[in-house]
Design a protein around this motif. Structure first.
Motif, PDB file in Angstrom:
ATOM      1  N   TYR A 334      23.417  24.418  33.813  1.00 17.43           N
ATOM      2  CA  TYR A 334      23.365  25.761  33.231  1.00 17.43           C
ATOM      3  C   TYR A 334      21.959  26.352  33.375  1.00 17.43           C
ATOM      4  O   TYR A 334      21.785  27.523  33.706  1.00 17.43           O
ATOM      5  N   LYS A 335      20.953  25.481  33.155  1.00 15.36           N
ATOM      6  CA  LYS A 335      19.575  25.991  33.261  1.00 15.36           C
ATOM      7  C   LYS A 335      19.279  26.461  34.690  1.00 15.36           C
ATOM      8  O   LYS A 335      18.690  27.523  34.896  1.00 15.36           O
ATOM      9  N   LEU A 336      19.714  25.655  35.674  1.00  8.85           N
ATOM     10  CA  LEU A 336      19.482  26.072  37.069  1.00  8.85           C
ATOM     11  C   LEU A 336      20.146  27.424  37.334  1.00  8.85           C
ATOM     12  O   LEU A 336      19.561  28.292  37.983  1.00  8.85           O
ATOM     13  N   ALA A 337      21.371  27.582  36.835  1.00  6.30           N
ATOM     14  CA  ALA A 337      22.075  28.869  37.026  1.00  6.30           C
ATOM     15  C   ALA A 337      21.288  29.985  36.360  1.00  6.30           C
ATOM     16  O   ALA A 337      21.156  31.087  36.906  1.00  6.30           O
ATOM     17  N   SER A 338      20.727  29.696  35.195  1.00 13.33           N
ATOM     18  CA  SER A 338      20.048  30.785  34.479  1.00 13.33           C
ATOM     19  C   SER A 338      18.700  31.124  35.129  1.00 13.33           C
ATOM     20  O   SER A 338      18.258  32.270  35.048  1.00 13.33           O
ATOM     21  N   ILE A 339      18.082  30.155  35.812  1.00 12.93           N
ATOM     22  CA  ILE A 339      16.836  30.482  36.527  1.00 12.93           C
ATOM     23  C   ILE A 339      17.137  31.449  37.688  1.00 12.93           C
ATOM     24  O   ILE A 339      16.332  32.309  38.024  1.00 12.93           O
ATOM     25  N   ASP A 340      18.322  31.325  38.265  1.00 12.46           N
ATOM     26  CA  ASP A 340      18.729  32.284  39.311  1.00 12.46           C
ATOM     27  C   ASP A 340      19.239  33.602  38.707  1.00 12.46           C
ATOM     28  O   ASP A 340      19.734  34.469  39.435  1.00 12.46           O
ATOM     29  N   VAL A 341      19.172  33.727  37.404  1.00 10.55           N
ATOM     30  CA  VAL A 341      19.595  34.893  36.602  1.00 10.55           C
ATOM     31  C   VAL A 341      21.126  35.060  36.592  1.00 10.55           C
ATOM     32  O   VAL A 341      21.764  34.766  35.613  1.00 10.55           O
ATOM     33  N   CYS A 342      21.681  35.568  37.708  1.00 11.62           N
ATOM     34  CA  CYS A 342      23.153  35.639  37.780  1.00 11.62           C
ATOM     35  C   CYS A 342      23.543  35.934  39.222  1.00 11.62           C
ATOM     36  O   CYS A 342      22.756  36.491  39.976  1.00 11.62           O
ATOM     37  N   PRO A 343      24.768  35.561  39.617  1.00  6.70           N
ATOM     38  CA  PRO A 343      25.216  35.922  40.972  1.00  6.70           C
ATOM     39  C   PRO A 343      25.457  37.433  41.039  1.00  6.70           C
ATOM     40  O   PRO A 343      25.646  38.070  39.995  1.00  6.70           O
ATOM     41  N   PRO A 344      25.473  38.013  42.257  1.00  2.04           N
ATOM     42  CA  PRO A 344      25.752  39.452  42.373  1.00  2.04           C
ATOM     43  C   PRO A 344      27.045  39.790  41.643  1.00  2.04           C
ATOM     44  O   PRO A 344      28.058  39.107  41.808  1.00  2.04           O
ATOM     45  N   VAL A 345      27.001  40.846  40.845  1.00  2.00           N
ATOM     46  CA  VAL A 345      28.172  41.168  40.022  1.00  2.00           C
ATOM     47  C   VAL A 345      29.332  41.652  40.909  1.00  2.00           C
ATOM     48  O   VAL A 345      30.502  41.344  40.641  1.00  2.00           O
ATOM     49  N   ALA A 346      29.019  42.355  42.000  1.00  2.00           N
ATOM     50  CA  ALA A 346      30.092  42.774  42.916  1.00  2.00           C
ATOM     51  C   ALA A 346      30.810  41.537  43.465  1.00  2.00           C
ATOM     52  O   ALA A 346      32.047  41.505  43.569  1.00  2.00           O
ATOM     53  N   GLY A 347      30.039  40.512  43.803  1.00  6.25           N
ATOM     54  CA  GLY A 347      30.635  39.262  44.294  1.00  6.25           C
ATOM     55  C   GLY A 347      31.517  38.622  43.228  1.00  6.25           C
ATOM     56  O   GLY A 347      32.594  38.090  43.525  1.00  6.25           O
ATOM     57  N   GLN A 348      31.089  38.700  41.979  1.00  6.51           N
ATOM     58  CA  GLN A 348      31.900  38.128  40.888  1.00  6.51           C
ATOM     59  C   GLN A 348      33.218  38.889  40.754  1.00  6.51           C
ATOM     60  O   GLN A 348      34.265  38.306  40.497  1.00  6.51           O
ATOM     61  N   PHE A 349      33.140  40.215  40.937  1.00  4.86           N
ATOM     62  CA  PHE A 349      34.373  41.013  40.837  1.00  4.86           C
ATOM     63  C   PHE A 349      35.347  40.622  41.961  1.00  4.86           C
ATOM     64  O   PHE A 349      36.563  40.604  41.770  1.00  4.86           O
ATOM     65  N   ILE A 350      34.798  40.325  43.138  1.00  3.82           N
ATOM     66  CA  ILE A 350      35.693  39.922  44.240  1.00  3.82           C
ATOM     67  C   ILE A 350      36.326  38.563  43.925  1.00  3.82           C
ATOM     68  O   ILE A 350      37.498  38.327  44.229  1.00  3.82           O
ATOM     69  N   VAL A 351      35.539  37.679  43.301  1.00  2.00           N
ATOM     70  CA  VAL A 351      36.131  36.401  42.875  1.00  2.00           C
ATOM     71  C   VAL A 351      37.331  36.688  41.974  1.00  2.00           C
ATOM     72  O   VAL A 351      38.388  36.064  42.088  1.00  2.00           O
ATOM     73  N   ASP A 352      37.173  37.664  41.084  1.00  2.00           N
ATOM     74  CA  ASP A 352      38.273  37.974  40.165  1.00  2.00           C
ATOM     75  C   ASP A 352      39.530  38.364  40.936  1.00  2.00           C
ATOM     76  O   ASP A 352      40.642  37.954  40.587  1.00  2.00           O
ATOM     77  N   ILE A 353      39.340  39.136  42.016  1.00  2.00           N
ATOM     78  CA  ILE A 353      40.518  39.566  42.788  1.00  2.00           C
ATOM     79  C   ILE A 353      41.072  38.403  43.617  1.00  2.00           C
ATOM     80  O   ILE A 353      42.286  38.234  43.741  1.00  2.00           O
ATOM     81  N   LEU A 354      40.161  37.571  44.150  1.00  2.00           N
ATOM     82  CA  LEU A 354      40.612  36.383  44.884  1.00  2.00           C
ATOM     83  C   LEU A 354      41.568  35.554  44.025  1.00  2.00           C
ATOM     84  O   LEU A 354      42.610  35.105  44.486  1.00  2.00           O
ATOM     85  N   VAL A 355      41.190  35.356  42.754  1.00  2.00           N
ATOM     86  CA  VAL A 355      41.976  34.447  41.915  1.00  2.00           C
ATOM     87  C   VAL A 355      43.061  35.180  41.115  1.00  2.00           C
ATOM     88  O   VAL A 355      43.956  34.554  40.572  1.00  2.00           O
ATOM     89  N   ARG A 356      42.949  36.529  41.037  1.00  2.00           N
ATOM     90  CA  ARG A 356      43.982  37.298  40.319  1.00  2.00           C
ATOM     91  C   ARG A 356      44.346  38.508  41.170  1.00  2.00           C
ATOM     92  O   ARG A 356      43.978  39.645  40.869  1.00  2.00           O
ATOM     93  N   PRO A 357      45.060  38.259  42.292  1.00  2.00           N
ATOM     94  CA  PRO A 357      45.444  39.377  43.161  1.00  2.00           C
ATOM     95  C   PRO A 357      46.527  40.220  42.483  1.00  2.00           C
ATOM     96  O   PRO A 357      47.106  39.790  41.485  1.00  2.00           O
ATOM     97  N   PRO A 358      46.804  41.416  43.004  1.00  2.00           N
ATOM     98  CA  PRO A 358      47.861  42.235  42.429  1.00  2.00           C
ATOM     99  C   PRO A 358      49.165  41.432  42.368  1.00  2.00           C
ATOM    100  O   PRO A 358      49.486  40.705  43.305  1.00  2.00           O
ATOM    101  N   LYS A 359      49.863  41.549  41.238  1.00  2.00           N
ATOM    102  CA  LYS A 359      51.082  40.736  41.099  1.00  2.00           C
ATOM    103  C   LYS A 359      52.327  41.563  41.426  1.00  2.00           C
ATOM    104  O   LYS A 359      52.241  42.803  41.528  1.00  2.00           O
ATOM    105  N   LEU A 360      53.423  40.851  41.594  1.00  2.00           N
ATOM    106  CA  LEU A 360      54.688  41.495  41.952  1.00  2.00           C
ATOM    107  C   LEU A 360      54.972  42.651  41.001  1.00  2.00           C
ATOM    108  O   LEU A 360      54.860  42.487  39.780  1.00  2.00           O
ATOM    109  N   GLY A 361      55.291  43.802  41.554  1.00  2.00           N
ATOM    110  CA  GLY A 361      55.579  44.969  40.721  1.00  2.00           C
ATOM    111  C   GLY A 361      54.374  45.895  40.612  1.00  2.00           C
ATOM    112  O   GLY A 361      54.527  47.083  40.318  1.00  2.00           O
ATOM    113  N   ASP A 362      53.157  45.381  40.841  1.00  2.00           N
ATOM    114  CA  ASP A 362      51.974  46.247  40.827  1.00  2.00           C
ATOM    115  C   ASP A 362      51.985  47.122  42.085  1.00  2.00           C
ATOM    116  O   ASP A 362      52.422  46.668  43.150  1.00  2.00           O
ATOM    117  N   PRO A 363      51.428  48.344  41.972  1.00  2.00           N
ATOM    118  CA  PRO A 363      51.457  49.242  43.149  1.00  2.00           C
ATOM    119  C   PRO A 363      50.785  48.639  44.384  1.00  2.00           C
ATOM    120  O   PRO A 363      51.184  48.928  45.507  1.00  2.00           O
TER     121      PRO A 363
END
Ligand SMILES: Cc1ncc(COP(=O)(O)O)c(C=O)c1O
Length: 486
Positions: A334-363
């Protein structure tokens, strides 16, 4: 008036950190540099070279090779980058599907905006979604507190090697051939690489006998071996591990007390065998045999948005899941991660879509999944085309690819080529790749940058280039080089 000054340490590079000098990273080495020079020359004087374009088959960088970004990802990111769009419902609803707007709002509300630092471990909502994805993939629980979002997979690898190498005699077992990030990081942090060899004849398989041989040999030389790395599906080999192989490997790790680092960035790039995660097999072993100390096996599992069908290399998103890590060690991760402050937030948002893509019934469901399927099929087609071109070449033997984005054929060079290279102080596969680049514009990499057995030679090429035209130049260029040295 005399000007007083003292030269700083840059005057004398030998005084700088020699670990940096020792680190080598073939993927962006001399061939990639030369390819860029030739590209610049082509731009200035288009007729000055015997080819019209540079084909970058040296690096797994799909968008550079024409792969199209997935629409839903870019819609969500566009809204997050410019939230004023969301306020303007009239425009937004014409341009963006409602699920993209909803996701952007959700991510923005959770984080306070894409321009704000997030927590060091990563946005909690995204970590929760990663854990759910892992649970659905494996059928075993995953804890969001054990997920770290990272700046691509690279940061995860660097953090772990940094933490594990405490003394110069500490070592990590690395596959040969391997992805050069590993040997480069070992050099940077001053640890010892202990090689174990993949078996090319059986499709680059891993054997526990070979792991034990390498472990014993390293230990006999005074190396304290702390971890073992597996790249599955393999870069540069394209191999894939099955469940039984992973179980055997985990047994090796348990017997020898080594931490397992499972680099699974190509988990969605599989072509015939299903992907099986190390976490799934370890969870099963732990559940089925609660008294067999499987909970003593520590596992670091790594994933990324750079590969698969997303190919969002430049956005630098990824995650690692840490399993069976005692509290005190967890705090230091955790300390090593915090020394790097945080990963790019745009990259984190893409991770969210990678793991939670639009589901059946979504446009966006149908388009998203169609795009994923199209990219997957296209990559497989390119893989088959390249494999068949390589198999038609004289002196080349290529294993059947099972996954990832690369082929890693063996080349049996004529004696004269080997002697010429040696006389120039180059590796034979380096000489070959440079001649291929200079004559065809195709940039591939020598196996020596990934590690290989003595007196064996390989080349590593991605199959990201589209179309078959370049393959004709490749085969012709290869044959010409071979004829020159026969
Ligand atoms: C096996 C492997 N691990 C890690 C990485 C790094 O990827 P990222 O862009 O996520 O840092 C790569 C990139 O090619 C890779 O092939």
């Amino acid at each position: 008036m005399t000007v007083v000054y003292k030269l700083n340490v840059f005057k004398d590079p030998e005084q700088l950190n020699q670990n940096v000098f020792a680190a080598q990273y073939a993927v962006r080495g001399p061939l990639a540099v030369r390819a860029e020079e030739l590209r610049a020359q082509l731009k200035e004087k288009p007729d000055s070279l015997p080819f019209t374009e540079i084909i970058n088959a040296n690096i797994g960088n799909p968008h550079q090779m024409g792969q199209i970004p997935l629409t839903f990802i870019r819609q969500v990111l566009a809204l997050c980058q410019y939230p004023a769009l969301i306020e303007n419902a009239e425009i937004t609803q014409k341009l963006f599907p409602s699920d993209a707007i909803a996701r952007a709002k959700e991510l923005l509300e959770e984080t306070g905006g894409i321009g704000a630092y997030s927590s060091s471990q990563g946005v909690p909502l995204v970590r929760r979604d990663v854990a759910r994805f892992i649970e659905e993939r494996d059928g075993f629980p995953s804890d969001p507190n054990h997920i770290f979002l990272t700046t691509g997979a690279t940061q995860a690898v660097r953090m772990m090697i940094n933490l594990l190498i405490a003394r110069p005699y500490h070592g990590i077992l690395l596959p040969i051939p391997q992805y050069p990030l590993y040997t480069a990081s070992m050099a940077l942090y001053g640890g010892r690489t202990v090689p174990y060899y993949l078996n090319e004849e059986t499709n680059w398989s891993v054997s526990v006998e070979e792991l034990q041989r390498a472990y014993d040999a390293g230990t006999a030389e005074g190396t304290e071996i702390r971890a073992v790395v597996f790249i599955n599906p393999g870069n540069p080999t394209g191999s894939c591990l099955n469940e039984k192989a992973i179980e055997d490997i985990l047994g090796f790790a348990k017997r020898n007390g080594v931490i397992v680092i499972a680099d699974e960035v190509y988990q969605a790039n599989v072509y015939d065998l299903p992907f099986v995660s190390f976490k799934k097999v370890l969870s099963r072993l732990q559940t089925e045999n609660p008294n067999d100390a499987w909970d003593k096996v520590s596992l670091i599992s790594i994933h990324s948005v750079s590969k698969g069908q997303l190919g969002e290399c430049g956005q630098r998103g990824g995650y690692m899941e840490v399993t069976n890590i005692p509290e005190a060690a967890f705090k230091q991760i955790y300390k090593l991660a915090s020394i790097d402050v945080c990963p790019p937030v745009a990259g984190q948002f893409i991770v969210d879509i990678l793991v939670r893509p639009p589901k059946l019934g979504d446009p966006s469901h149908d388009l998203y999944h169609k795009q994923i399927k199209d990219v997957h099929e296209q990559l497989f087609k390119q893989c088959r085309q390249l494999h068949s071109a390589l198999s038609s070449m004289k002196y080349v033997k290529c294993q059947e690819p099972r996954g990832a984005m690369y082929l890693h054929p063996r080349i049996f060079f004529p004696k004269k080529l080997i002697e010429t290279a040696k006389a120039q102080g180059a590796e034979p596969d380096e000489l070959y790749c440079m001649e291929l680049l200079e004559s065809t514009g195709i940039c591939i990499l020598p196996g020596s940058g990934f590690g290989q057995k003595e007196n064996e030679f390989h080349i590593r090429t991605t199959f990201l280039a589209q179309g078959e035209e370049y393959l004709k130049h490749y085969v012709a260029g290869h044959n010409k080089i071979m004829e020159k040295y026969e």
